[in-house]
Scaffold this motif. Structure first.
Motif, PDB file in Angstrom:
ATOM      1  N   VAL A  44       0.834  -1.064   0.048  1.00  0.00           N
ATOM      2  CA  VAL A  44       0.103  -0.271  -0.005  1.00  0.00           C
ATOM      3  C   VAL A  44       0.871   1.299  -0.078  1.00  0.00           C
ATOM      4  O   VAL A  44       0.662   2.153  -0.760  1.00  0.00           O
ATOM      5  N   GLU A  45       1.873   1.196   0.775  1.00  0.00           N
ATOM      6  CA  GLU A  45       2.711   2.340   0.894  1.00  0.00           C
ATOM      7  C   GLU A  45       3.513   2.695  -0.426  1.00  0.00           C
ATOM      8  O   GLU A  45       3.732   3.817  -0.904  1.00  0.00           O
ATOM      9  N   GLN A  46       3.989   1.514  -1.161  1.00  0.00           N
ATOM     10  CA  GLN A  46       4.442   1.555  -2.277  1.00  0.00           C
ATOM     11  C   GLN A  46       3.555   2.182  -3.518  1.00  0.00           C
ATOM     12  O   GLN A  46       3.939   3.185  -4.130  1.00  0.00           O
ATOM     13  N   ILE A  47       2.340   1.741  -3.411  1.00  0.00           N
ATOM     14  CA  ILE A  47       1.354   2.335  -4.272  1.00  0.00           C
ATOM     15  C   ILE A  47       0.892   3.906  -4.063  1.00  0.00           C
ATOM     16  O   ILE A  47       1.055   4.808  -4.983  1.00  0.00           O
ATOM     17  N   SER A  48       0.984   4.241  -2.672  1.00  0.00           N
ATOM     18  CA  SER A  48       0.820   5.645  -2.245  1.00  0.00           C
ATOM     19  C   SER A  48       1.870   6.518  -2.653  1.00  0.00           C
ATOM     20  O   SER A  48       1.593   7.513  -3.107  1.00  0.00           O
ATOM     21  N   SER A  49       3.145   6.061  -2.724  1.00  0.00           N
ATOM     22  CA  SER A  49       4.373   6.826  -2.976  1.00  0.00           C
ATOM     23  C   SER A  49       4.338   7.054  -4.507  1.00  0.00           C
ATOM     24  O   SER A  49       5.174   8.035  -4.929  1.00  0.00           O
ATOM     25  N   GLN A  50       3.753   6.376  -5.494  1.00  0.00           N
ATOM     26  CA  GLN A  50       3.628   6.486  -6.809  1.00  0.00           C
ATOM     27  C   GLN A  50       2.539   7.364  -7.360  1.00  0.00           C
ATOM     28  O   GLN A  50       2.529   7.577  -8.402  1.00  0.00           O
ATOM     29  N   THR A  51       1.506   7.593  -6.234  1.00  0.00           N
ATOM     30  CA  THR A  51       0.398   8.333  -6.741  1.00  0.00           C
ATOM     31  C   THR A  51       0.713  10.030  -6.409  1.00  0.00           C
ATOM     32  O   THR A  51       1.352  10.195  -5.629  1.00  0.00           O
ATOM     33  N   ARG A  52      -0.130  10.594  -7.156  1.00  0.00           N
ATOM     34  CA  ARG A  52      -0.056  12.054  -6.841  1.00  0.00           C
ATOM     35  C   ARG A  52      -0.918  12.716  -5.790  1.00  0.00           C
ATOM     36  O   ARG A  52      -0.775  13.793  -5.310  1.00  0.00           O
ATOM     37  N   ASN A  53      -2.103  11.847  -5.408  1.00  0.00           N
ATOM     38  CA  ASN A  53      -2.893  11.995  -4.682  1.00  0.00           C
ATOM     39  C   ASN A  53      -3.054  11.545  -3.277  1.00  0.00           C
ATOM     40  O   ASN A  53      -2.433  10.203  -3.465  1.00  0.00           O
ATOM     41  N   ASP A  54      -3.204  11.831  -2.105  1.00  0.00           N
ATOM     42  CA  ASP A  54      -3.107  11.169  -0.718  1.00  0.00           C
ATOM     43  C   ASP A  54      -4.645  10.542  -0.690  1.00  0.00           C
ATOM     44  O   ASP A  54      -5.558  11.109  -0.505  1.00  0.00           O
ATOM     45  N   LEU A  55      -4.657   8.880  -0.934  1.00  0.00           N
ATOM     46  CA  LEU A  55      -5.905   8.351  -0.687  1.00  0.00           C
ATOM     47  C   LEU A  55      -6.484   8.505   0.437  1.00  0.00           C
ATOM     48  O   LEU A  55      -7.651   8.503   0.641  1.00  0.00           O
ATOM     49  N   TRP A  56      -5.625   8.428   1.906  1.00  0.00           N
ATOM     50  CA  TRP A  56      -6.217   8.252   2.963  1.00  0.00           C
ATOM     51  C   TRP A  56      -6.657   9.797   3.385  1.00  0.00           C
ATOM     52  O   TRP A  56      -8.130   9.779   3.952  1.00  0.00           O
ATOM     53  N   ARG A  57      -6.417  10.633   2.729  1.00  0.00           N
ATOM     54  CA  ARG A  57      -6.774  12.240   3.049  1.00  0.00           C
ATOM     55  C   ARG A  57      -8.152  12.127   2.520  1.00  0.00           C
ATOM     56  O   ARG A  57      -8.916  12.631   2.913  1.00  0.00           O
ATOM     57  N   ALA A  58      -8.104  11.674   1.076  1.00  0.00           N
ATOM     58  CA  ALA A  58      -9.264  11.637   0.331  1.00  0.00           C
ATOM     59  C   ALA A  58     -10.499  10.926   0.902  1.00  0.00           C
ATOM     60  O   ALA A  58     -11.573  11.383   1.326  1.00  0.00           O
ATOM     61  N   ILE A  59     -10.184   9.678   1.577  1.00  0.00           N
ATOM     62  CA  ILE A  59     -11.163   9.055   2.300  1.00  0.00           C
ATOM     63  C   ILE A  59     -11.639   9.489   3.406  1.00  0.00           C
ATOM     64  O   ILE A  59     -12.777   9.740   3.865  1.00  0.00           O
ATOM     65  N   GLU A  60     -10.907  10.215   4.326  1.00  0.00           N
ATOM     66  CA  GLU A  60     -11.123  11.226   5.275  1.00  0.00           C
ATOM     67  C   GLU A  60     -12.149  12.099   5.039  1.00  0.00           C
ATOM     68  O   GLU A  60     -13.216  12.467   5.709  1.00  0.00           O
ATOM     69  N   GLU A  61     -11.822  12.873   3.972  1.00  0.00           N
ATOM     70  CA  GLU A  61     -12.488  13.825   3.328  1.00  0.00           C
ATOM     71  C   GLU A  61     -13.987  13.433   3.034  1.00  0.00           C
ATOM     72  O   GLU A  61     -15.127  13.886   3.424  1.00  0.00           O
ATOM     73  N   TRP A  62     -14.102  12.241   2.358  1.00  0.00           N
ATOM     74  CA  TRP A  62     -15.424  11.808   2.049  1.00  0.00           C
ATOM     75  C   TRP A  62     -16.192  11.370   3.419  1.00  0.00           C
ATOM     76  O   TRP A  62     -17.536  11.628   3.334  1.00  0.00           O
ATOM     77  N   GLU A  63     -15.717  10.793   4.338  1.00  0.00           N
ATOM     78  CA  GLU A  63     -16.144  10.388   5.441  1.00  0.00           C
ATOM     79  C   GLU A  63     -17.006  11.418   6.375  1.00  0.00           C
ATOM     80  O   GLU A  63     -17.845  11.613   6.685  1.00  0.00           O
ATOM     81  N   GLY A  64     -15.934  12.578   6.112  1.00  0.00           N
ATOM     82  CA  GLY A  64     -16.442  13.907   6.756  1.00  0.00           C
ATOM     83  C   GLY A  64     -17.708  14.259   6.108  1.00  0.00           C
ATOM     84  O   GLY A  64     -18.652  14.897   6.748  1.00  0.00           O
ATOM     85  N   LEU A  65     -17.675  14.518   5.184  1.00  0.00           N
ATOM     86  CA  LEU A  65     -18.687  15.144   3.920  1.00  0.00           C
ATOM     87  C   LEU A  65     -20.136  14.226   4.172  1.00  0.00           C
ATOM     88  O   LEU A  65     -21.105  14.815   4.280  1.00  0.00           O
ATOM     89  N   LEU A  66     -19.840  12.767   4.180  1.00  0.00           N
ATOM     90  CA  LEU A  66     -20.866  11.863   4.191  1.00  0.00           C
ATOM     91  C   LEU A  66     -21.481  11.885   5.466  1.00  0.00           C
ATOM     92  O   LEU A  66     -22.856  11.782   6.055  1.00  0.00           O
ATOM     93  N   ALA A  67     -20.675  12.289   6.854  1.00  0.00           N
ATOM     94  CA  ALA A  67     -21.217  12.563   8.133  1.00  0.00           C
ATOM     95  C   ALA A  67     -22.197  13.711   8.293  1.00  0.00           C
ATOM     96  O   ALA A  67     -23.101  13.853   8.836  1.00  0.00           O
ATOM     97  N   GLU A  68     -21.875  14.603   7.089  1.00  0.00           N
ATOM     98  CA  GLU A  68     -22.699  15.628   7.435  1.00  0.00           C
ATOM     99  C   GLU A  68     -24.062  15.742   6.666  1.00  0.00           C
ATOM    100  O   GLU A  68     -25.232  15.958   6.889  1.00  0.00           O
TER     101      GLU A  68
END
Length: 220
Positions: free
Chosen positions: A25-49
């Motif tokens: 997972v860390e290898q994939i994350s290091s090769q992407t331009r976006n932070d998947l975990w931060r995006a998931i956290e943002e989605w969770e926050g928006l869906l909670a609202e």
């Protein structure tokens, strides 16, 4: 509840593989331009609202709202004005004399007395109506009345569009307070009026036997 011997063996194997999964997972994350975990956290926050279902319903209402238009009354909408109002009235009560006056003769009993009627069209078909009636009253110059939306068109925000149109017209005419009468059996309608800003007042000389609530909205 406990793991069987086979389950314990599988658990040990999985535990050994945790570092491998983490490394992958860390290898994939290091090769992407976006932070998947931060995006998931943002989605969770928006869906909670607001849930995804609520957002889908809002999108549907907005899309269908683009097919709705509010137009001034025209004699060709006379039958719709009567039928839409008769439908909700007779679902709970008997038609009363003032109902017949307004619905059978809207020109004479509403328009000619300084009132206005608005019609909601959904894909060019009349599905909602609302009247702004002139009152001979020193406090409430105008009354929001005869609001009706076809059951087939409910849930599209048409009732609120009609309310806002009538309120805007009352302001344009210099009205200081707009008034309405209803019945608390009509819970969606009462909720709509409250959302539009109307507040309950003490009942005074109701125009219909079915009235058990009167409301007003200060415009100035």
């Amino acid at each position: 509840v406990m793991l069987s011997a086979k389950g314990k063996k599988m658990s040990d194997i999985m535990a050994e593989q945790y570092p491998d999964v983490e490394a992958a997972v860390e290898q994939i994350s290091s090769q992407t331009r976006n932070d998947l975990w931060r995006a998931i956290e943002e989605w969770e926050g928006l869906l909670a609202e607001k849930t995804l279902l609520e957002r889908v319903k809002e999108a549907k209402k907005e899309r269908e709202g683009r097919d709705v238009s509010i137009v001034p009354y025209d004699p060709r909408y006379r039958a719709a004005f009567k039928a839409l109002n008769e439908e909700w009235i007779t679902a709970h009560w008997q038609m009363e004399e003032p109902d017949h006056h307004a619905l059978d003769h809207p020109q004479e009993h509403i328009l000619d007395k300084g009132g206005h009627i608005f019609v909601a069209l959904y894909r060019e078909e009349p599905v909602g109506v609302c009247a702004l009636c002139r009152k001979n009253d020193p406090v409430h110059q105008y009354e929001l009345a005869k609001l009706a939306v076809s059951p087939s068109a409910q849930g599209k925000g048409i009732g609120m569009l009609l309310c806002r149109t009538v309120i805007a017209k009352a302001k344009e005419l210099g009205c200081k307070k707009i008034f309405l009468e209803s019945n608390t059996l009509l819970r969606p309608a009462i909720q709509l009026y409250r959302k539009a800003g109307f507040r309950e007042v003490e009942i005074y000389r109701p125009s219909y036997e079915r009235v058990d609530i009167q409301m007003e909205l200060a415009l100035q």
